[in-house]
Design an enzyme around this catalytic site. Sequence first.
Site, PDB file in Angstrom:
ATOM      1  N   LYS A 118       0.835  -1.206  -0.026  1.00 24.54           N
ATOM      2  CA  LYS A 118       0.023   0.072   0.066  1.00 24.54           C
ATOM      3  C   LYS A 118       0.914   1.263  -0.144  1.00 24.54           C
ATOM      4  O   LYS A 118       0.300   2.231  -0.540  1.00 24.54           O
ATOM      5  CB  LYS A 118      -0.943   0.057   1.198  1.00 24.54           C
ATOM      6  CG  LYS A 118      -1.953  -0.912   1.307  1.00 24.54           C
ATOM      7  CD  LYS A 118      -2.830  -0.692   2.429  1.00 24.54           C
ATOM      8  CE  LYS A 118      -3.754  -2.017   2.676  1.00 24.54           C
ATOM      9  NZ  LYS A 118      -4.855  -2.454   1.650  1.00 24.54           N
ATOM     10  N   GLU A 202      -2.341   6.707   8.251  1.00 20.80           N
ATOM     11  CA  GLU A 202      -2.984   7.812   7.297  1.00 20.80           C
ATOM     12  C   GLU A 202      -4.497   8.429   7.854  1.00 20.80           C
ATOM     13  O   GLU A 202      -4.718   7.854   9.011  1.00 20.80           O
ATOM     14  CB  GLU A 202      -3.541   7.278   5.796  1.00 20.80           C
ATOM     15  CG  GLU A 202      -4.436   6.287   5.810  1.00 20.80           C
ATOM     16  CD  GLU A 202      -4.498   5.631   4.520  1.00 20.80           C
ATOM     17  OE1 GLU A 202      -3.666   5.679   3.559  1.00 20.80           O
ATOM     18  OE2 GLU A 202      -5.597   5.086   4.294  1.00 20.80           O
ATOM     19  N   HIS A 237     -15.210  -3.426   7.517  1.00 20.51           N
ATOM     20  CA  HIS A 237     -14.222  -2.933   6.373  1.00 20.51           C
ATOM     21  C   HIS A 237     -14.407  -3.859   5.071  1.00 20.51           C
ATOM     22  O   HIS A 237     -13.409  -4.044   4.375  1.00 20.51           O
ATOM     23  CB  HIS A 237     -12.837  -2.616   6.708  1.00 20.51           C
ATOM     24  CG  HIS A 237     -12.588  -1.668   7.699  1.00 20.51           C
ATOM     25  ND1 HIS A 237     -13.195  -0.505   7.757  1.00 20.51           N
ATOM     26  CD2 HIS A 237     -12.127  -1.618   9.048  1.00 20.51           C
ATOM     27  CE1 HIS A 237     -12.886   0.341   8.959  1.00 20.51           C
ATOM     28  NE2 HIS A 237     -12.458  -0.806   9.418  1.00 20.51           N
ATOM     29  N   ARG A 293      -6.634  -7.707  -9.481  1.00 19.03           N
ATOM     30  CA  ARG A 293      -7.383  -8.881  -9.938  1.00 19.03           C
ATOM     31  C   ARG A 293      -8.874  -8.586 -10.221  1.00 19.03           C
ATOM     32  O   ARG A 293      -9.041  -7.530 -10.351  1.00 19.03           O
ATOM     33  CB  ARG A 293      -7.110  -9.790  -8.441  1.00 19.03           C
ATOM     34  CG  ARG A 293      -8.007  -8.912  -7.409  1.00 19.03           C
ATOM     35  CD  ARG A 293      -8.086  -9.993  -6.060  1.00 19.03           C
ATOM     36  NE  ARG A 293      -8.465  -9.164  -4.798  1.00 19.03           N
ATOM     37  CZ  ARG A 293      -9.578  -8.841  -4.476  1.00 19.03           C
ATOM     38  NH1 ARG A 293     -10.523  -8.668  -5.351  1.00 19.03           N
ATOM     39  NH2 ARG A 293      -9.612  -7.844  -3.431  1.00 19.03           N
TER      40      ARG A 293
END
Length: 492
Positions: A118, A202, A237, A293
């Site tokens: 990430k 973040e 999530h 994907r």
Amino acid sequence: MTFFEKVLVANRGEIAIRVMRACREMGIETVAIYSDPDRNALHVSYADEAFPVGEAPPAKSYLNIDRIIDVARKTGAEAIHPGYGFLAENAGFARACEENGVTFIGPTSRTIRAMGSKIGAKQMMQAAGVPVVPGTPEGIGNLDDAKGIAAEIGYPVIVKASAGGGGIGMQIVEDEAGLADAIEGARRIAGSAFGDPTLLLEKYLVKPRHVEVQILGDEHGHMVHLYERECSIQRRHQKLVEESPCPIMTEDLRERMTASAIAAAKACNYVNAGTVEFLYAGGEYYFMEMNTRLQVEHTITELVTGVDLVRQQIATAAGEPLEYSQDEISLRGHAIECRINAEDPLNNFQATPGKIVRYRSPGGPGVRLDSGVHMGYAISPYYDSMIAKLCTYGLSRITAIERMRRAISEYVILGVQTTLPLHFALMHNRHFIEGDTHTHFLTEEHIQRSLLRALREEEARMQTLASSLRQTKEVAAISAAVGTYIRSKPRE
Ligand code: ADP
């Protein structure tokens, strides 16, 4: 066009069948693999050939790279489609395919590796001019550095594994006092779940929407987008309901977001199908990550664009150019996907493995059902709890919603608790109908209250149905199932 003669599908359940369906349409033979308990699974009987790859735990079967490559070589399969999950984003597997002369149906191992981080992905996107969520440009160093960055971007912040996926191990931090524990917890999970303890920090966006853009690229330099999907209805999530288009999309926002998605894909020379995920909050959107994907929810994009994404994946992997230019891809109507999981929505969405004792699938206008289960099917605790993807399509959003309500009312799955009643309630929820959703939608108290109300109405409806019709076993059982559902108290 020249495709492959034979493709191995390195997956199970509904997605293995989905891929084989495309293969059959393309005149390609298919090879299935299966773990011991999946010997009689639908994907095994659908394939032209099937081979065992080991015991129930994924590490011993569906993740056994050597074994899978061996089956491909033995059967003469020229290509492997990984589906989603399992080995789909495993750069080592893609490389093993490349090294063994088997085509991996997906991007290159290099791209998978680059986007698997990430942190790396965010850096690359920032350099390409794509807006990213404010946060650490590199991994979290020591606690003091983390404190400094968090203070700079402002709380709340989120700490997540750079190599992470599936929403696993994410920690939301409200203030400085909670930072040390969150980092320690996230690092531990990142190390054990992903084998890489690198973390990023973040800004935690409050009540954002999750909006993602589907892209397709080929080896001939063509890159197209297939519009966006709204995926804000989530639990832990993880997505539960998706729709396309996003109900609040404007022409201007779509133009900017799809341009960013194309820029993101071009920045990593993307080939094959991919998804660029954004968070949208306060009128701004931010790159979150790129999934290298086929997504679970590719179905709704197929419904609104008419493009067969799996066919494009296979053709692209065979070196063919994309069948469509951007001008030829238009968005028509509205599609919704409900993930039907074997889990209990009122008990923290806990998995409810078990045997399906009665099963009747919905159909009719505007309904698409991708499923790998049947009557008598035993849902295994070893694998994902998703048992089917129920999608509806209509020229307008409300038609898609009405069709979803109708399809859910036709759908009978007894023996295990599923998310069906929750979806039924959601399709009647005023906020959902107005498109007023965000990633915490299901945890909001007033939403939970109204969902419970809808469930009670559903129970009343079932009871009326049961007394007005002859009380068939089926209706009585549904009514009992809904009753049990309502009586359980929601938990935080
Ligand atoms: P994973 O790869 O584990 O699926 P993602 O980075 O794709 O993780 O995030 C999954 C979900 O977590 C998002 O859809 C969103 O609900 C939530 N999330 C992640 N990052 C943030 C953030 N910075 N602010 C708010 N929510 C976030």
